[in-house]
Write an enzyme that holds these catalytic residues in place. Structure first.
Site, PDB file in Angstrom:
ATOM      1  N   SER A 698       0.942  -1.133   0.012  1.00 56.31           N
ATOM      2  CA  SER A 698      -0.193  -0.088   0.035  1.00 56.31           C
ATOM      3  C   SER A 698       0.995   1.261   0.016  1.00 56.31           C
ATOM      4  CB  SER A 698      -0.975  -0.130   1.219  1.00 56.31           C
ATOM      5  OG  SER A 698      -0.163  -0.049   2.459  1.00 56.31           O
ATOM      6  N   LYS A 741      -6.521   3.704   8.817  1.00 56.56           N
ATOM      7  CA  LYS A 741      -5.666   4.602   8.127  1.00 56.56           C
ATOM      8  C   LYS A 741      -6.064   5.887   8.149  1.00 56.56           C
ATOM      9  CE  LYS A 741      -3.375   1.196   4.842  1.00 56.56           C
ATOM     10  NZ  LYS A 741      -3.408   0.730   3.418  1.00 56.56           N
TER      11      LYS A 741
END
Length: 811
Positions: A698, A741
């Protein structure tokens, strides 16, 4: 009364010691459980008052006394009817007086007497007696000799088999030639003979009859000793060397079996049979239990296998074959319980309510296997407890963390010493119900080694199509697990094998936002800790700003465990003050938090300061404890066209870095970068916090932005964080952990995040209105879109970068 015998010499001449005549009247000494024979010495204990007077009178006058045995030893003052009719004229050789007034005598039996008439009972018995003469016909001589040899032979065998008789008795008996004396000697020597049997020998005046009686008693005694010896041999062969301590118990058991006893075992077997019939077992299990019970009834109690079989039957009886907890499905009540115990977690609550709604309409439906996945401290285990309490079911928890033995799930086979069923069966026995809420905690922490793979053993347990016939290795009979509501928990799903993951319905429990933590602390944690520390809400209270400061400065987690510990620490400080005498109420304010807990453990880093120079981009990462902000730094130096990666990166993250560099090199011309920049340069990518392992795809977009920032000299916006996997064709692929996140970005004061467009669904479902209101979410599909919003315009190039470019031009 008798401790031992001291006998006259076996020689014939000992008869000369006998008195020539016996008075017609003698004082009578009653004996209990003892028979005195002629020509033998015996120690006696005398304690009765009348008997003590009798002995004193006899010793003082030197007279003989008559010794007769009582029929009933419990009678204190016996009469003539309570004495046997034949006794022995006796001479008292020695007398010892003891401090308590009792006497110890050594007496010698002389001749047989017959009790004719009692003359007086006070102060002691006196009676008229006559000497009982023995008869021996000459015509019986051959038979007497044969009987004498037979008696001596049998007596020798008895002495050799009996541990209570001395071997010297064989030699003494061999030297006696008189048949009458031989019979008296052997009868007096056999300590195992009963009092009536000895009295029968004493009363036999016909020598031939006396020898017949003695021979019959010897044969009976010999049979008992041989049987005992045979039983002992059988027991030794069964028990073996390692179990000799059970020898005496086995002997007792074998003797009871010969005598037709053993009522205790029979009662135990019957009780087990009744419990088995009342346990409600299925037909196949009932048949197996009956077979095992029949096998148990034929075992000796002290056998090693007896305990194993008995324990097995106890387990079968104790299991809840048909015992269920009556559940009450009230959706409104369940929702109220779940909302009261847990804030947020709406997706998990909705799925639980959906399952209960289906079960209410169709009670026979097979329940799903739910798997709660989320970081530590978000309430996975407590949520399962709330489910159990809201529907009225029992609750069982088994921790799978560190479990490496397949037998922990399926049990050990009964061939092993100390075998037990597996944790599933043990949990059902503890619950005493076949439909509990059964939580398998930390399923992602299962291990595997040479003892087997517990995860594979769980495949049958967690499969609704198979677990109705679950067969534990120990029980070896099927048990229906289809009514159990299994719930598993995990922090991450990656370690869970795909086959096991396929059997579970995964419900993700994301981390809490700051507002949710503040709500949980206000509604649950503060009241709990205040009560735990012996305080009241009047004595201590918390400002919301203080709680928020604890959340921001003293905890970094997705859940609330560390938050609860810090609140507990504050309550301890207040409790100590009150214990030391300060009774004033305390209000925990923002200033008091720093005073009580010290300096904050976590300080929000100024993202803008880190990204002011080119080559630094802000990424977002997911960890088992929640989201984290990740800074990625890129720099260029003279070199030979190499890429250096540091920061404890995993293989996947290293591959993302290489892909990012390849994309930048392929599109360098579009951003005003010399396409040959890599030929004489070394690129270094570094991810700070090098002690912490990092991996995953990611960070791809963040690495591309950091490289472009360094190569173009354009700084990255400090208020923007990004995440997304990249491809060489420039596409941005979806990633996981969106909520965690975004929460991490919000904690760092970031106001804008760039996310893959394919994660739009996660943005709508996982992010609350509060998060979407405080943060701007930019959905991107390509790297170009990310670069466009991430890099600052060229006009904002710093003087440092301008100087660097000028040096490059001059070079």
């Amino acid at each position: 009364m008798r401790d031992r015998y001291e006998r006259l010499s076996a020689e014939e001449g000992s008869a000369g010691d006998r008195p020539l005549s016996v008075p017609s009247e003698l004082s009578i000494l009653p004996l209990r459980d003892t028979v005195l024979f002629p020509n033998s010495f015996m120690p006696l204990a005398v304690a009765r008052e009348s008997s003590v007077r009798l002995v004193d009178d006899a010793v003082a006058s030197g007279k003989l006394i008559g010794v007769f045995t009582q029929r009933d030893p419990g009678v204190e003052e016996p009469t003539a009817e309570e004495l046997y009719p034949v006794g022995v004229a006796t001479h008292i050789h020695k007398m010892f007086k003891l401090p308590d007034g009792s006497l110890r005598l050594i007496v010698q039996g002389l001749v047989r007497l017959r009790l004719e008439e009692v003359l007086a009972t006070r102060p002691f018995l006196r009676a008229k007696v006559v000497e009982a003469s023995e008869t021996l016909l000459d015509v019986d001589r051959l038979e007497i000799d044969a009987l004498q040899r037979n008696i001596k032979s049998n007596f020798q065998q008895v002495v050799s088999l009996s541990p209570l008789l001395s071997d010297d008795l064989q030699a003494l008996a061999t030297n006696i030639t008189d048949p009458a004396k031989l019979a008296d000697f052997i009868a007096s020597s056999l300590s195992t003979l009963s009092t009536p049997a000895k009295q029968e020998v004493l009363e036999s005046l016909d020598v031939r009859q006396r020898m017949d009686t003695l021979n019959r008693l010897l044969i009976k005694e010999l049979e008992v000793l041989e049987l005992g010896s045979r039983i002992q041999s059988q027991v030794q062969s069964e028990v073996g060397k390692n179990q000799r301590e059970y020898l005496l118990r086995e002997q007792m058991k074998a003797i009871q079996k010969e005598l037709g006893e053993g009522d205790d075992q029979a009662r135990e077997i019957e009780e087990l049979r009744e419990k088995i019939e009342a346990a409600g077992m299925p037909e196949g299990v009932l048949k197996e239990a009956r077979r095992e019970l029949d096998r148990l009834s034929k075992m000796p109690v002290a056998a090693a296998e007896y305990t194993v079989a008995r324990t097995y039957l106890d387990w079968l009886i104790a299991l809840p074959w048909n015992r269920r907890t009556e559940e009450t499905i009230d959706l409104a009540h369940t929702k109220a319980v779940l909302d009261a115990d847990h804030s947020d977690l709406e997706k998990a609550k909705d799925r639980i309510l959906e399952y209960l709604a289906v079960r209410k309409l169709n009670p026979e439906v097979k329940g799903p296997i739910l798997c709660f996945v989320g970081p530590p401290g978000v309430g996975k285990t407590s949520l399962a407890k709330s489910i159990a309490s809201s529907i009225g079911r029992k609750f069982v928890r088994v921790s799978l963390g560190g479990m490496r033995d397949e037998a922990e799930i399926r049990g050990h086979r009964r061939t092993y010493i100390g075998a037990l069923p597996g944790q599933v069966v043990q949990g059902l026995r503890r619950a005493e119900s076949k439909n509990p809420v059964f939580i398998l905690d930390e399923i992602d922490k299962l291990g595997a080694d040479f003892r087997g793979d517990p995860a594979s053993a769980l495949l049958e347990v967690l499969d609704p199509e198979q677990n109705n016939t679950f067969r534990d290795h120990y029980l070896d009979v099927p048990f229906d697990l289809s009514e159990v509501l299994f719930i598993t928990t995990a922090n991450v799903l990656d370690p869970v094998p795909p086959a096991l993951r396929d059997r579970m319905e995964v419900l993700e429990l994301p981390g809490y936002t700051e507002e949710e933590k503040l709500k949980i602390a206000t509604e649950h944690l503060i009241a709990k800790q205040v009560a735990n520390h012996g305080l009241t809400v009047e004595q201590v209270s918390f400002d919301p700003a203080a709680v928020r400061a604890v959340i921001r400065g003293y905890t970094r987690e997705a859940g609330v465990r560390n938050l609860e510990r810090e609140i507990s620490a504050l309550c301890r400080k207040v409790a100590r003050r009150r214990a030391e005498g300060d009774e004033r109420p305390v209000r925990i304010t923002l200033e008091l938090v720093a005073d009580l807990l010290g300096a904050p453990k976590f300080l929000d880093e100024e993202v803008g300061q880190r990204t002011r120079a080119p080559g630094v981009a802000v990424g977002l990462a997911w960890t088992p404890t929640g989201g984290e902000v990740l800074f990625i730094e890129a720099t260029r130096m003279q070199g030979t066209g190499s890429l250096t990666l540091t920061g404890h990166l995993g293989d996947v993250m290293k591959e993302s870095a290489r892909a990012a560099l390849s994309w930048v090199r392929a599109h360098a011309g579009r951003f005003g970068i010399d396409p040959a920049f890599y030929r004489d340069a070394e690129i270094h990518l570094h991810v700070p916090s090098g002690a912490i392992p990092k991996d995953g795809p990611s960070a791809g977009v963040t690495m591309v932005v950091a490289l472009l920032s360094e190569l173009t000299g354009r700084p990255v916006r400090g208020d923007l964080a990004m995440t997304g996997e990249i491809t060489l064709s420039g596409r941005v692929l979806p990633v996981g952990g969106i909520k965690e996140k975004v929460l991490a970005a919000r904690r760092q004061g970031i106001t804008e995040v760039a996310l893959p467009r394919q994660n739009e669904k996660n943005v709508k479902e996982d992010l609350s209105e509060e998060l979407r209101r405080d943060l701007t979410v930019r959905l991107v599909s390509t790297i170009d879109e990310v670069v466009e919003i991430a890099l600052q315009p060229p006009a904002t190039i710093t003087g440092q970068q301008a100087g660097r470019e000028m040096q490059e031009t001059l070079r």
